[in-house]
Design a protein around this motif. Structure first.
Motif, short mmCIF file in Angstrom:
data_model
loop_
_atom_site.label_atom_id
_atom_site.label_comp_id
_atom_site.label_asym_id
_atom_site.label_seq_id
_atom_site.Cartn_x
_atom_site.Cartn_y
_atom_site.Cartn_z
N THR A 133 -21.49 -33.53 5.07
CA THR A 133 -21.12 -32.63 6.17
C THR A 133 -19.62 -32.71 6.45
O THR A 133 -19.00 -33.76 6.25
CB THR A 133 -21.89 -32.97 7.45
OG1 THR A 133 -21.62 -34.33 7.82
CG2 THR A 133 -23.40 -32.81 7.22
N ALA A 135 -16.23 -31.15 9.06
CA ALA A 135 -15.81 -30.47 10.29
C ALA A 135 -14.39 -29.93 10.17
O ALA A 135 -13.47 -30.67 9.83
CB ALA A 135 -15.89 -31.43 11.48
N ARG A 165 -23.02 -28.96 4.88
CA ARG A 165 -22.95 -28.21 6.14
C ARG A 165 -21.53 -28.25 6.66
O ARG A 165 -20.85 -29.27 6.57
CB ARG A 165 -23.90 -28.82 7.18
CG ARG A 165 -23.91 -28.09 8.53
CD ARG A 165 -24.98 -28.67 9.45
NE ARG A 165 -24.79 -30.10 9.69
CZ ARG A 165 -23.96 -30.60 10.62
NH1 ARG A 165 -23.24 -29.79 11.37
NH2 ARG A 165 -23.87 -31.91 10.77
N ALA A 167 -19.11 -27.39 10.12
CA ALA A 167 -19.11 -27.14 11.56
C ALA A 167 -17.67 -26.96 12.03
O ALA A 167 -16.73 -27.44 11.37
CB ALA A 167 -19.77 -28.29 12.31
N SER A 169 -15.31 -27.74 15.22
CA SER A 169 -15.27 -28.51 16.48
C SER A 169 -14.51 -27.79 17.59
O SER A 169 -14.74 -28.04 18.76
CB SER A 169 -14.59 -29.87 16.23
OG SER A 169 -13.19 -29.69 16.05
N THR A 175 -12.44 -32.92 16.42
CA THR A 175 -12.79 -33.20 15.02
C THR A 175 -12.74 -34.70 14.75
O THR A 175 -13.67 -35.27 14.14
CB THR A 175 -11.83 -32.47 14.06
OG1 THR A 175 -11.99 -31.06 14.22
CG2 THR A 175 -12.11 -32.84 12.61
N TRP A 178 -15.66 -36.41 16.36
CA TRP A 178 -16.92 -36.15 15.63
C TRP A 178 -17.03 -37.08 14.43
O TRP A 178 -18.09 -37.66 14.18
CB TRP A 178 -16.95 -34.70 15.14
CG TRP A 178 -17.33 -33.69 16.17
CD1 TRP A 178 -17.37 -33.86 17.52
CD2 TRP A 178 -17.72 -32.34 15.93
NE1 TRP A 178 -17.76 -32.69 18.15
CE2 TRP A 178 -17.99 -31.74 17.20
CE3 TRP A 178 -17.87 -31.56 14.79
CZ2 TRP A 178 -18.39 -30.41 17.34
CZ3 TRP A 178 -18.27 -30.24 14.91
CH2 TRP A 178 -18.53 -29.68 16.17
N ALA A 181 -17.69 -40.65 15.47
CA ALA A 181 -19.05 -40.83 16.00
C ALA A 181 -20.13 -40.58 14.95
O ALA A 181 -21.32 -40.76 15.23
CB ALA A 181 -19.26 -39.89 17.18
N GLY A 182 -19.73 -40.17 13.73
CA GLY A 182 -20.72 -39.93 12.68
C GLY A 182 -21.38 -38.57 12.75
O GLY A 182 -22.37 -38.32 12.05
N LYS A 183 -20.85 -37.67 13.58
CA LYS A 183 -21.42 -36.32 13.66
C LYS A 183 -21.05 -35.49 12.44
O LYS A 183 -21.67 -34.45 12.17
CB LYS A 183 -20.94 -35.61 14.93
CG LYS A 183 -21.50 -36.20 16.22
CD LYS A 183 -20.99 -35.47 17.44
CE LYS A 183 -21.45 -34.02 17.49
NZ LYS A 183 -21.03 -33.37 18.75
N ALA A 184 -20.02 -35.91 11.71
CA ALA A 184 -19.62 -35.27 10.46
C ALA A 184 -19.15 -36.36 9.50
O ALA A 184 -18.52 -37.34 9.93
CB ALA A 184 -18.53 -34.24 10.69
N ASP A 185 -19.45 -36.21 8.21
CA ASP A 185 -19.04 -37.21 7.23
C ASP A 185 -17.54 -37.16 6.96
O ASP A 185 -16.93 -38.16 6.59
CB ASP A 185 -19.80 -36.99 5.92
CG ASP A 185 -21.30 -37.18 6.08
OD1 ASP A 185 -21.70 -38.19 6.70
OD2 ASP A 185 -22.07 -36.32 5.61
#
Length: 284
Positions: A133, A135, A165, A167, A169, A175, A178, A181-185
């Protein structure tokens, strides 16, 4: 006859007074692309705004907006006088109104870069993010989306096919948050914000690492609306160019702007940004 002359004199004085009041109430309206949190944008602008008020001898008002498109529309429609834009948002505003002109840029914006980051210990390069993923910032961000995407395409990487995926931000600091926090690789943000976040301890650089840096490009500038009085435009330019890092008060302003100093710029500097946007299908 005397009465008529007296009435004319009173009318003339009233008109003159009206003009003085009108000029005294004139406000320089300033805005900026929301590439960071609103509170951060205001914190960065307040000392600069106070300096411009002193240099121009007129009130300066910051006009916050919710998204990048709103700044472009406000500047092109001459609802704001001066705006902090990225290279792409300048191109968009200039295409809408050819009289919109870039005034100055930071010296750093001649050779600006974006940082691709990751907190995944298995990721050491952009190629390691394949199938993971990712961002971007705002779709309209030069350094958070357009130019990184452009350079990826030049390297044969189609983001929508390469990453599992994508996304958006909405802002550079978001960004980085994110990714941490691990919301995006992985993610991409401008080099200036990255350096600031690391220096402020808002990003753990032992955990979140830069895995790639883009080639350089022109980016941010302060742009004026087309109908702005040329004399005021010249005073604005002179005020920015007069900011001297050897002056402690000026250095505090420059530091908040992420600038070593300001230099003149011109619309031709952003031709490469326009070409990149057309190549990415973001301009018709």
């Amino acid at each position: 006859m005397k009465l008529k002359n007296s009435l004319a004199l009173v009318a003339g004085l009233a008109l003159s007074l009206s003009c003085v009041i009108s000029q005294a109430a004139e406000v320089l309206k300033v805005s900026a692309i929301p590439d960071e949190a609103p509170t951060e944008l205001l914190r960065k602008f307040e000392p600069l705004g106070a300096y411009l008020e002193q240099q121009l001898g007129m009130p300066v008002e910051f006009v916050p907006v919710t998204d990048y498109a709103a700044v472009v529309e406000a500047l092109a429609a001459e609802r704001v006088d001066l705006a902090w834009l990225g290279g792409f948002t300048f191109v968009q505003a200039h295409l809408k109104n050819a009289e919109v002109l870039p005034l100055v840029q930071r010296a750093e914006d001649e050779q600006f870069t974006s940082k691709i980051i990751s907190a995944d210990p298995t990721v050491q390069s952009l190629q390691d993010l394949k199938g993971k993923t990712f961002a971007f910032g705002s779709v309209s961000s030069t350094s958070g989306s357009l130019m990184p995407r452009y350079f990826m395409l030049q390297d044969g990487i189609e983001p929508e096919a390469f990453f599992s995926r994508i996304a958006y931000s909405g802002a550079h600091d978001a960004t980085a948050a994110w990714v941490q926090a691990g919301k995006a690789d992985g993610g991409v943000l401008n080099a200036s914000v990255w350096d600031k976040l690391v220096a402020a301890g808002k990003i753990d650089s032992d955990k979140v690492r830069v895995i790639a840096t883009t080639p350089p490009y022109f980016d941010y500038n302060w742009t004026v609306r087309g109908g702005l009085d040329p004399a005021l435009r010249d005073k604005l330019k002179a005020a920015f160019l007069a900011l001297d890092p050897a002056d402690p008060a000026h250095k505090a302003i420059l530091d908040l702007q992420g600038a070593s100093r300001f230099i003149e710029t011109k619309a031709d500097n952003y031709q490469g940004i326009e070409e990149a946007a057309r190549a990415a299908g973001l301009l018709k």
